[in-house]
Design a protein around this motif. Structure first.
Motif, mmCIF file in Angstrom:
data_model
loop_
_atom_site.group_PDB
_atom_site.id
_atom_site.type_symbol
_atom_site.label_atom_id
_atom_site.label_comp_id
_atom_site.label_asym_id
_atom_site.label_seq_id
_atom_site.Cartn_x
_atom_site.Cartn_y
_atom_site.Cartn_z
ATOM 1 N N PHE A 84 0.957 -1.125 0.048
ATOM 2 C CA PHE A 84 -0.001 -0.047 0.112
ATOM 3 C C PHE A 84 0.904 1.332 0.102
ATOM 4 O O PHE A 84 0.726 2.249 -0.649
ATOM 5 C CB PHE A 84 -1.166 -0.200 1.162
ATOM 6 N N VAL A 85 1.733 1.296 0.921
ATOM 7 C CA VAL A 85 2.827 2.253 0.806
ATOM 8 C C VAL A 85 3.599 2.561 -0.489
ATOM 9 O O VAL A 85 3.630 3.715 -1.177
ATOM 10 C CB VAL A 85 3.973 2.264 1.786
ATOM 11 N N LEU A 86 3.820 1.427 -1.416
ATOM 12 C CA LEU A 86 4.434 1.529 -2.647
ATOM 13 C C LEU A 86 3.516 1.916 -3.705
ATOM 14 O O LEU A 86 3.743 3.013 -4.431
ATOM 15 C CB LEU A 86 4.882 0.198 -2.856
ATOM 16 N N LEU A 87 2.133 1.502 -3.417
ATOM 17 C CA LEU A 87 1.255 2.140 -4.494
ATOM 18 C C LEU A 87 0.774 3.630 -4.166
ATOM 19 O O LEU A 87 0.796 4.521 -5.277
ATOM 20 C CB LEU A 87 -0.175 1.320 -4.385
ATOM 21 N N ALA A 88 0.905 4.045 -2.976
ATOM 22 C CA ALA A 88 0.736 5.352 -2.779
ATOM 23 C C ALA A 88 1.771 6.435 -3.297
ATOM 24 O O ALA A 88 1.527 7.391 -3.748
ATOM 25 C CB ALA A 88 0.508 5.567 -1.071
ATOM 26 N N LEU A 89 2.828 5.876 -3.063
ATOM 27 C CA LEU A 89 4.071 6.515 -3.536
ATOM 28 C C LEU A 89 3.945 6.770 -4.961
ATOM 29 O O LEU A 89 4.188 7.838 -5.784
ATOM 30 C CB LEU A 89 5.388 5.896 -3.426
ATOM 31 N N VAL A 90 3.569 5.502 -5.858
ATOM 32 C CA VAL A 90 3.397 5.432 -7.237
ATOM 33 C C VAL A 90 2.348 6.494 -7.681
ATOM 34 O O VAL A 90 2.443 7.339 -8.466
ATOM 35 C CB VAL A 90 3.252 4.158 -7.683
ATOM 36 N N LEU A 91 0.993 6.675 -7.073
ATOM 37 C CA LEU A 91 -0.158 7.397 -7.492
ATOM 38 C C LEU A 91 0.518 8.960 -6.925
ATOM 39 O O LEU A 91 -0.030 9.824 -7.731
ATOM 40 C CB LEU A 91 -1.261 7.051 -6.317
ATOM 41 N N ALA A 92 1.289 9.228 -5.836
ATOM 42 C CA ALA A 92 1.638 10.569 -5.860
ATOM 43 C C ALA A 92 2.854 10.962 -6.641
ATOM 44 O O ALA A 92 2.935 12.151 -7.217
ATOM 45 C CB ALA A 92 2.232 10.711 -4.468
#
Length: 334
Positions: free
Chosen positions: A153-161
């Motif tokens: 989830f942290v990785l996906l949030a960073l990619v979305l940001a």
């Protein structure tokens, strides 16, 4: 009149050796476990003396401010781990002892692969605090499940940001790499299901463990403080670990942004973190060097950053961590 010789006295029959008492065996085992970490320290330092020397020499010439930041992030990794452990168990643990156990568990984790050392130390600590074995094992399972989910989830949030972080040429694996990995995973899952279907005692034990784990997970998620500790700590753990890498890279002048270095660590540890190596050493290091090089860093700079990261997170805490492990064993807390 001749006197008959008197018969020689019979030799005394030796008494059977008394079996060692359980208390003596326990004391011998405790002494062995107290001394064993000290022997591991010497063996580890002897085996990795070249890398330790190179990494220490590089860090000695690094920027002191960023180096201090890396040390702070390193200390926060143990705090985050202790918070997740508390969130995974309904009983309240002594905070300082729990933190000390995670410090010792971190040292044990770098000796045995696939987090076996850390889980063994934590399991012994929970049992010493009076937690029943099924519940202690269920907490380890919940800890192991929540951490990778939170990291994704942290990785996906960073990619979305920051979507530009995914624009890496040649970083994603091709079909020739994914197919064997998928085949191995499917084969292992099929073998496990077949084993559970054929061996009834194993199936019953797994079902009982699963019921305990699900019951405790539902109980924990009805308590906001445990939910915050479990998921908040699991989210914070990869971020503080990535903070160590980014701080070391900044201290050594790595020409990458913090977002790139954080994403490189998260992507590398997510992709190959399941490989059973002690503390992830080896597969994660290679993937991290490759990912940072894909962003434009030279191989020498990326390798120096990874070596510095390992010095701070593995070799530097190893001696005090194993000493803490010995102290906890000596005080019968493990």
């Amino acid at each position: 009149m001749s006197l008959l010789p008197l018969p020689a006295p019979a030799a005394p029959v030796p008494a059977p050796a008394a079996a060692p008492s359980p208390a003596r065996l326990a004391r011998a085992a405790r002494i062995t476990l107290t001394v064993l970490p000290l022997l591991l320290i010497g063996g580890w330092l002897l085996a990795d003396r070249r890398s330790l020397y190179d990494g220490t020499a590089r860090l000695a010439a690094a920027h002191p401010g960023w180096l201090l930041s890396a040390i702070v992030f390193t200390c926060l990794t143990w705090v985050a781990s202790a918070v997740v452990r508390q969130g995974a168990i309904p009983e309240r643990m002594p905070p300082l002892l729990l933190l000390a156990s995670q410090f010792a568990a971190g040292a044990a984790n770098h000796v045995l692969p696939a987090s076996i050392g850390a889980h063994a130390v934590t399991l012994r600590f929970l049992r010493g605090q009076g937690v029943p074995l099924p519940r202690a094992a269920a907490s380890l399972a919940l800890y192991s499940v929540v951490k990778p989910i939170a990291k994704v989830f942290v990785l996906l949030a960073l990619v979305l940001a920051a979507p530009e972080l995914l624009r890496l040429d040649g970083l994603l694996p091709d079909t020739g790499t994914l197919l064997p990995a998928t085949a191995v995973a499917v084969t292992a899952l099929t073998a496990l299901l077949l084993l559970l279907s054929l061996v009834r005692p194993l199936r019953h034990g797994c079902l009982g463990f699963l019921r305990t784990a699900l019951t405790d997970a539902r109980l924990l998620h009805t308590r906001p403080s445990r939910v915050l500790a479990l998921w908040g700590g699991a989210v914070a753990t990869p971020l503080v670990q990535a903070g160590v890498v980014a701080s070391v890279g900044s201290a050594l002048g790595l020409p990458l942004s913090w977002a790139q270095m954080v994403f490189a660590f998260l992507a590398a540890s997510t992709a190959v973190g399941a490989v059973p190596a002690p503390g992830g050493i080896g597969p994660v290091d290679a993937a991290l060097v490759f990912t940072m090089a894909a962003y434009g860093a030279s191989l020498g700079q990326a390798t120096a950053t990874v070596i510095g990261y390992r010095v701070l997170t593995v070799w530097l805490p190893l001696v005090p961590g194993l000493l803490a492990l010995s102290a906890l064993v000596h005080r019968k807390l493990l």
